[in-house]
Design a protein around this motif. Structure first.
Motif, PDB file in Angstrom:
ATOM      1  N   LEU A 173       0.477  -0.964   0.134  1.00 56.44           N
ATOM      2  CA  LEU A 173      -0.003  -0.193   0.129  1.00 56.44           C
ATOM      3  C   LEU A 173       0.532   1.007  -0.230  1.00 56.44           C
ATOM      4  O   LEU A 173       0.810   1.818  -0.525  1.00 56.44           O
ATOM      5  N   THR A 174       2.120   1.243   0.995  1.00 59.05           N
ATOM      6  CA  THR A 174       2.454   2.481   0.752  1.00 59.05           C
ATOM      7  C   THR A 174       3.199   2.510  -0.292  1.00 59.05           C
ATOM      8  O   THR A 174       3.623   3.576  -1.114  1.00 59.05           O
ATOM      9  N   GLY A 175       3.696   1.529  -1.282  1.00 51.48           N
ATOM     10  CA  GLY A 175       4.416   2.029  -2.553  1.00 51.48           C
ATOM     11  C   GLY A 175       3.000   2.282  -3.376  1.00 51.48           C
ATOM     12  O   GLY A 175       3.619   2.656  -4.510  1.00 51.48           O
ATOM     13  N   VAL A 176       1.922   2.029  -3.452  1.00 57.04           N
ATOM     14  CA  VAL A 176       1.202   2.681  -4.639  1.00 57.04           C
ATOM     15  C   VAL A 176       1.060   4.216  -4.174  1.00 57.04           C
ATOM     16  O   VAL A 176       0.081   4.305  -4.859  1.00 57.04           O
ATOM     17  N   VAL A 177       0.890   4.187  -2.568  1.00 56.80           N
ATOM     18  CA  VAL A 177       0.399   6.062  -2.463  1.00 56.80           C
ATOM     19  C   VAL A 177       1.913   6.731  -2.877  1.00 56.80           C
ATOM     20  O   VAL A 177       1.535   7.575  -3.706  1.00 56.80           O
ATOM     21  N   LEU A 178       3.497   5.706  -2.989  1.00 56.35           N
ATOM     22  CA  LEU A 178       3.983   6.612  -3.917  1.00 56.35           C
ATOM     23  C   LEU A 178       4.216   6.580  -5.622  1.00 56.35           C
ATOM     24  O   LEU A 178       4.362   8.117  -5.720  1.00 56.35           O
ATOM     25  N   LEU A 179       3.452   6.122  -5.540  1.00 57.85           N
ATOM     26  CA  LEU A 179       3.520   5.478  -6.806  1.00 57.85           C
ATOM     27  C   LEU A 179       2.176   6.896  -7.728  1.00 57.85           C
ATOM     28  O   LEU A 179       2.653   7.560  -8.612  1.00 57.85           O
ATOM     29  N   LEU A 180       1.274   7.176  -6.841  1.00 58.94           N
ATOM     30  CA  LEU A 180       0.099   7.534  -7.047  1.00 58.94           C
ATOM     31  C   LEU A 180       1.045   9.030  -6.566  1.00 58.94           C
ATOM     32  O   LEU A 180       0.089  10.100  -7.741  1.00 58.94           O
ATOM     33  N   GLY A 181       1.763   9.450  -6.680  1.00 57.72           N
ATOM     34  CA  GLY A 181       2.318  10.695  -6.146  1.00 57.72           C
ATOM     35  C   GLY A 181       3.511  10.956  -7.487  1.00 57.72           C
ATOM     36  O   GLY A 181       3.126  11.688  -7.637  1.00 57.72           O
ATOM     37  N   PHE A 182       3.040  10.178  -8.551  1.00 56.32           N
ATOM     38  CA  PHE A 182       3.791  10.710  -9.410  1.00 56.32           C
ATOM     39  C   PHE A 182       2.982  11.221 -10.743  1.00 56.32           C
ATOM     40  O   PHE A 182       1.796  10.603 -11.011  1.00 56.32           O
ATOM     41  N   PRO A 183       4.093  11.920 -11.759  1.00 52.17           N
ATOM     42  CA  PRO A 183       2.328  12.951 -12.321  1.00 52.17           C
ATOM     43  C   PRO A 183       2.369  12.606 -13.647  1.00 52.17           C
ATOM     44  O   PRO A 183       2.793  12.547 -14.655  1.00 52.17           O
ATOM     45  N   PHE A 184       1.167  11.457 -13.771  1.00 49.39           N
ATOM     46  CA  PHE A 184       0.897  10.594 -14.516  1.00 49.39           C
ATOM     47  C   PHE A 184      -0.209  11.423 -16.039  1.00 49.39           C
ATOM     48  O   PHE A 184       0.447  11.279 -16.939  1.00 49.39           O
ATOM     49  N   GLU A 185      -0.761  12.667 -15.313  1.00 47.72           N
ATOM     50  CA  GLU A 185      -1.567  13.443 -15.857  1.00 47.72           C
ATOM     51  C   GLU A 185      -0.506  14.103 -17.246  1.00 47.72           C
ATOM     52  O   GLU A 185      -1.121  14.359 -18.404  1.00 47.72           O
ATOM     53  N   LYS A 186       0.882  14.158 -16.528  1.00 48.94           N
ATOM     54  CA  LYS A 186       2.090  14.621 -17.374  1.00 48.94           C
ATOM     55  C   LYS A 186       2.022  13.317 -18.713  1.00 48.94           C
ATOM     56  O   LYS A 186       2.735  14.326 -19.627  1.00 48.94           O
ATOM     57  N   GLN A 187       2.390  12.718 -18.601  1.00 46.25           N
ATOM     58  CA  GLN A 187       2.531  12.041 -19.865  1.00 46.25           C
ATOM     59  C   GLN A 187       1.208  12.105 -21.013  1.00 46.25           C
ATOM     60  O   GLN A 187       0.195  11.892 -21.257  1.00 46.25           O
ATOM     61  N   MET A 201       8.548  -0.091 -12.841  1.00 44.65           N
ATOM     62  CA  MET A 201       7.356   0.918 -12.115  1.00 44.65           C
ATOM     63  C   MET A 201       8.100   1.464 -10.683  1.00 44.65           C
ATOM     64  O   MET A 201       7.165   2.019  -9.980  1.00 44.65           O
ATOM     65  N   LEU A 202       8.989   1.461 -10.980  1.00 48.92           N
ATOM     66  CA  LEU A 202       9.928   2.612  -9.394  1.00 48.92           C
ATOM     67  C   LEU A 202       9.791   4.170 -10.257  1.00 48.92           C
ATOM     68  O   LEU A 202      10.728   4.461 -10.144  1.00 48.92           O
ATOM     69  N   LEU A 203       8.410   5.292 -10.072  1.00 42.70           N
ATOM     70  CA  LEU A 203       8.290   5.751 -10.477  1.00 42.70           C
ATOM     71  C   LEU A 203       9.235   7.447  -9.585  1.00 42.70           C
ATOM     72  O   LEU A 203       8.391   7.428  -8.724  1.00 42.70           O
ATOM     73  N   GLY A 204       9.955   7.474  -9.587  1.00 42.76           N
ATOM     74  CA  GLY A 204      10.762   9.078  -9.063  1.00 42.76           C
ATOM     75  C   GLY A 204      11.685   8.534  -8.382  1.00 42.76           C
ATOM     76  O   GLY A 204      11.724   7.509  -7.797  1.00 42.76           O
ATOM     77  N   PRO A 205      12.077   9.201  -8.082  1.00 41.28           N
ATOM     78  CA  PRO A 205      13.486   9.445  -6.218  1.00 41.28           C
ATOM     79  C   PRO A 205      12.584   9.080  -5.141  1.00 41.28           C
ATOM     80  O   PRO A 205      13.211   8.036  -4.676  1.00 41.28           O
ATOM     81  N   ARG A 206      11.684   9.127  -4.834  1.00 37.58           N
ATOM     82  CA  ARG A 206      10.981   8.480  -3.534  1.00 37.58           C
ATOM     83  C   ARG A 206      10.431   7.237  -3.118  1.00 37.58           C
ATOM     84  O   ARG A 206      10.386   6.436  -2.589  1.00 37.58           O
ATOM     85  N   SER A 207      10.119   7.025  -4.669  1.00 40.52           N
ATOM     86  CA  SER A 207      10.182   5.203  -4.566  1.00 40.52           C
ATOM     87  C   SER A 207      11.327   4.570  -4.344  1.00 40.52           C
ATOM     88  O   SER A 207      10.873   3.016  -3.757  1.00 40.52           O
ATOM     89  N   LYS A 208      12.108   4.709  -5.405  1.00 39.96           N
ATOM     90  CA  LYS A 208      13.117   4.491  -5.504  1.00 39.96           C
ATOM     91  C   LYS A 208      13.220   4.384  -4.327  1.00 39.96           C
ATOM     92  O   LYS A 208      14.419   3.309  -3.682  1.00 39.96           O
ATOM     93  N   ASP A 209      14.333   5.022  -3.321  1.00 40.94           N
ATOM     94  CA  ASP A 209      14.496   5.025  -2.322  1.00 40.94           C
ATOM     95  C   ASP A 209      14.353   4.820  -0.947  1.00 40.94           C
ATOM     96  O   ASP A 209      14.304   3.328  -0.026  1.00 40.94           O
ATOM     97  N   TYR A 210      13.068   4.409  -0.478  1.00 40.95           N
ATOM     98  CA  TYR A 210      11.934   3.384  -0.267  1.00 40.95           C
ATOM     99  C   TYR A 210      11.825   2.214  -0.340  1.00 40.95           C
ATOM    100  O   TYR A 210      12.248   1.788   0.576  1.00 40.95           O
ATOM    101  N   ASN A 211      11.799   1.576  -1.779  1.00 40.12           N
ATOM    102  CA  ASN A 211      12.179   0.322  -2.034  1.00 40.12           C
ATOM    103  C   ASN A 211      13.701  -0.087  -1.623  1.00 40.12           C
ATOM    104  O   ASN A 211      13.531  -1.178  -0.845  1.00 40.12           O
ATOM    105  N   ARG A 212      14.246   0.504  -1.751  1.00 34.97           N
ATOM    106  CA  ARG A 212      16.364   0.404  -1.848  1.00 34.97           C
ATOM    107  C   ARG A 212      15.748  -0.022   0.406  1.00 34.97           C
ATOM    108  O   ARG A 212      16.327  -1.059   1.145  1.00 34.97           O
ATOM    109  N   GLY A 213      15.548   1.211   0.647  1.00 41.06           N
ATOM    110  CA  GLY A 213      15.311   0.739   1.836  1.00 41.06           C
ATOM    111  C   GLY A 213      14.735  -0.199   3.166  1.00 41.06           C
ATOM    112  O   GLY A 213      15.809  -0.541   3.304  1.00 41.06           O
TER     113      GLY A 213
END
Length: 338
Positions: A173-187, A201-213
């Motif tokens: 769920l945390t990963g989904v919340v971080l994923l929803l923060g990615f600006p898909f509307e600009k795509q 699917m690790l879009l954005g620095p926050r998702s990557k840092d959280y997944n690594r940690g």
């Protein structure tokens, strides 16, 4: 003048013939390359899919075996083993689907890929957590044999399994919340430019840092618990009051859990390893290495649990072999009838 015209016409015809021969040769080369590429994909599809189907068949038979007798359903370590096999089987199925999509060069949309990878992430977290609980169960069985029946009960084991899935779901769920923060509307489109994977699917620095940690925290925690359980069992084995045979079996089981944890960890470095390789080799070499590493790092480690436990456990082995032989005979009969 007439001779010059005739000479020009002959030159023009030769030029046209040369162009036609060049275009034909180029088309032949192009067709041959396409055929080789198609043949390579078919061979890869076959060589990877057949072992996957075999291991899925074994895993399915193993899970059926663990539900076929009440002694397996009412034993805590077999309940945990079933949970581990279920997570590994789901992981294998999803990994195989994503690999075949990449082989066939099929790109998904972000919503579809996100749904598939979230399920894969859920099962990926369950495996090391289940190994952690299984190690604690063996530690209690050897170090506190008189209290084992009171601590490791069916209800406590089921509550532990529910807690594992709840913790993994919270991570998901945390990963989904971080994923929803990615600006898909600009795509411009939701169609992915890369093949579907958990790394894509690790879009954005926050998702990557959280997944690594989280990955580091998960495997370090599981490693510390399994290693501590192993050292505790070794210490208990030296005391005179401990059953030496039981302690030896528990020590070997914990070593097996440590190996399984390392194999689970290897799957997490699969995508980062590919990113490093693609920077130093050509595209053709990378395509072949990708297939080899998938079989070595993803396919085989995921399939080892059922084989190791099924052949190692004296209670499961005869029932598993009987179920496997019956299912193989049934499949052969169906094929003969068709």
């Amino acid at each position: 003048m007439q001779r010059q015209r005739k000479h020009l016409s002959q030159s023009f015809l030769l030029f046209v013939q040369l162009l036609c021969s060049m275009s034909v040769s180029q088309s032949n080369v192009s067709a041959e390359l396409q055929y080789q590429d198609f043949l390579e994909r078919v061979i890869t599809f076959t060589l990877v899919t057949i072992p996957s189907c075999i291991f899925l068949f074994i895993n399915g038979t193993m899970m059926f075996t663990l539900r076929s007798k009440s002694v397996f359903c009412d034993t805590c370590r077999y309940i945990l083993l079933y949970n581990l096999l279920f997570a590994d089987t789901v992981q294998l199925m999803i990994s195989q689907v994503l690999f075949l999509l990449a082989v066939c060069r099929i790109r998904l949309t972000y919503p579809v890929c996100g749904t598939i990878t979230r399920i894969a992430t859920l099962s990926n977290v369950i495996s090391p957590l289940t190994l952690l609980v299984m190690s604690l169960e063996r530690f209690v069985a050897v170090c506190y044999p008189l209290r084992h029946a009171a601590i490791i009960t069916i209800n406590n084991t089921r509550m532990a399994v529910i807690a594992l899935w709840a913790f993994s779901s919270l991570h998901n769920l945390t990963g989904v919340v971080l994923l929803l923060g990615f600006p898909f509307e600009k795509q411009e489109t939701l169609q992915m430019t890369d093949f579907c994977s958990d790394l894509a699917m690790l879009l954005g620095p926050r998702s990557k840092d959280y997944n690594r940690g989280f990955t580091i925290f998960l495997f370090v925690s599981a490693g510390v618990v399994i290693l501590s359980s192993y050292l505790g069992v070794i210490k208990a084995a030296r005391s005179a009051s401990t059953d030496k045979s039981s302690a030896l079996k528990a020590r070997n089981t914990l070593l097996l859990h440590m190996v399984q944890l390392c194999l689970s960890l290897s799957s997490t470095i699969f995508n980062p390893l590919l990113l490093l390789i693609i920077k130093v080799v050509t595209r053709d070499v990378f395509a072949r290495l990708h297939k080899f590493l998938y079989v070595l790092i993803i396919l085989f480690p995921t399939c080892l649990s059922s084989l190791i436990y099924g052949l190692r456990d004296q209670s499961i082995r005869p029932v598993l072999l009987h179920n496997l032989s019956c299912r193989i005979k049934f499949i052969m009969m169906q094929l003969n009838q068709t």
